[in-house]
Design a protein around this motif. Structure first.
Motif, PDB file in Angstrom:
ATOM      1  N   SER A  41      -0.094   6.060  14.135  1.00 35.63           N
ATOM      2  CA  SER A  41      -0.201   4.882  13.289  1.00 35.63           C
ATOM      3  C   SER A  41       1.002   4.003  13.521  1.00 35.63           C
ATOM      4  CB  SER A  41      -0.283   5.290  11.813  1.00 35.63           C
ATOM      5  OG  SER A  41       0.890   5.993  11.441  1.00 35.63           O
ATOM      6  N   THR A  45      -1.894  -0.575  14.969  1.00 35.36           N
ATOM      7  CA  THR A  45      -3.148  -0.103  14.389  1.00 35.36           C
ATOM      8  C   THR A  45      -3.742  -1.132  13.445  1.00 35.36           C
ATOM      9  OG1 THR A  45      -1.932   1.052  12.644  1.00 35.36           O
ATOM     10  CG2 THR A  45      -2.534   2.320  14.587  1.00 35.36           C
ATOM     11  N   THR A 188      -5.787   4.829  11.601  1.00 33.63           N
ATOM     12  CA  THR A 188      -5.568   3.562  10.932  1.00 33.63           C
ATOM     13  C   THR A 188      -4.591   3.743   9.768  1.00 33.63           C
ATOM     14  OG1 THR A 188      -7.445   3.890   9.439  1.00 33.63           O
ATOM     15  CG2 THR A 188      -7.886   2.810  11.551  1.00 33.63           C
TER      16      THR A 188
END
Length: 283
Positions: A41, A45, A188
């Motif tokens: 992440s 992202t 994410t």
């Protein structure tokens, strides 16, 4: 334009690159080079997709790699420091402000944000990302052999690394010859599994190789129309300052904060504080 520096330690760098700390920055046998954020992440992202897009591009399919590699692609930039007026780069230009990061000089445009990724242990900048609307360009320059050809040596390993990571990759014609299109799995910000499509442009100059990774909407488009055009223009206006020091091919050329943003010795804003600071230049 806003400068943002975010701390990032050796462990995070290694995870993003898919390798152990201390390996060569373009040693791609075990994974993509730093800045790709494959499987991690982070800032990039923000441009992840919930479903896996198809990897493609103009004239998708068999291409003549040797012919593309033999082409001259830097007529409109990016440029070597020896190809421009170095003194002019240091003069303030309100119409086109310059951001001098040492090994690369960027040209700012209205509405573009610059994020500087900082290693919190060494306080060294490891990447620069230029963000405009829903697209981004991450750039880094590397030492290369005098004879050139570094891009041709490493791109097959990047394709294999993407596939090994559960993604996909393809080589297509691009504005700098051979362009690498990839879709990599990422996590994410909300903890969900996503996919990050990217385009990679590589320009080779005198003893250097400049890599640009495109994220967001510009990575999903074919060709070089808007919004790719704005990202391409930012890439073309980069000036690379290789320096004369001996470096192994694939070593990342060092980046540094501009003098007006660097912390002063003895002040409360030390290097760690500078890494978290945001400065609005008014552009």
């Amino acid at each position: 334009m806003i400068f943002r520096s975010r701390p990032r330690g050796d462990e995070g760098l290694a995870a993003a690159a898919g390798r152990d700390p201390g390996e060569n920055d373009l040693d791609t046998a075990s994974g993509p080079p730093p800045g790709d954020n494959a499987g991690t992440s982070g800032a990039t992202t923000d441009f992840a997709e919930s479903t896996q897009p198809e990897v493609g591009g103009p004239d998708d399919g068999a291409i003549d790699l040797d012919e593309l590699d033999a082409g001259e692609w830097r007529e409109l930039g990016p440029y070597d420091i020896g190809e421009v007026d170095a003194e002019a780069l240091e003069e303030p230009d309100p119409d086109q402000p310059r951001i001098d990061l040492g090994s690369i000089v960027l040209a700012g445009t209205d509405g573009m944000e610059l994020r500087l990724q900082v290693d919190e242990n060494s306080q060294q900048i490891v990447s620069a990302m230029m963000i405009r609307a829903d697209s981004a360009l991450e750039v880094g320059a590397f030492a290369a052999p005098r004879s050139g050809g570094l891009w041709a040596e490493v791109r097959d390993e990047l394709v294999q690394a993407a596939e090994s990571a559960g993604g996909s990759a393809n080589l297509v014609p691009g504005p700098y010859g051979v362009e690498l299109r990839r879709v990599l799995p990422v996590q994410t910000p909300d903890g969900q599994q996503g996919y990050q499509p990217t385009r990679m442009w590589v320009a080779e100059g005198p003893r250097w190789m400049l890599r640009g990774i495109i994220y967001g909407q510009a990575a999903l488009e074919d060709g070089i129309e808007t919004p790719v055009a704005e990202i391409l223009e930012a890439f073309r206006q980069i000036v690379v300052r290789r320096g004369d020091e001996a470096m192994a091919p694939g070593d990342l050329l060092p980046l540094s904060l501009p003098e007006d943003l660097a912390p002063q010795p003895g002040t409360a804003q030390d290097a760690a504080g500078a890494a978290a600071a945001e400065t609005d230049t008014g552009v």
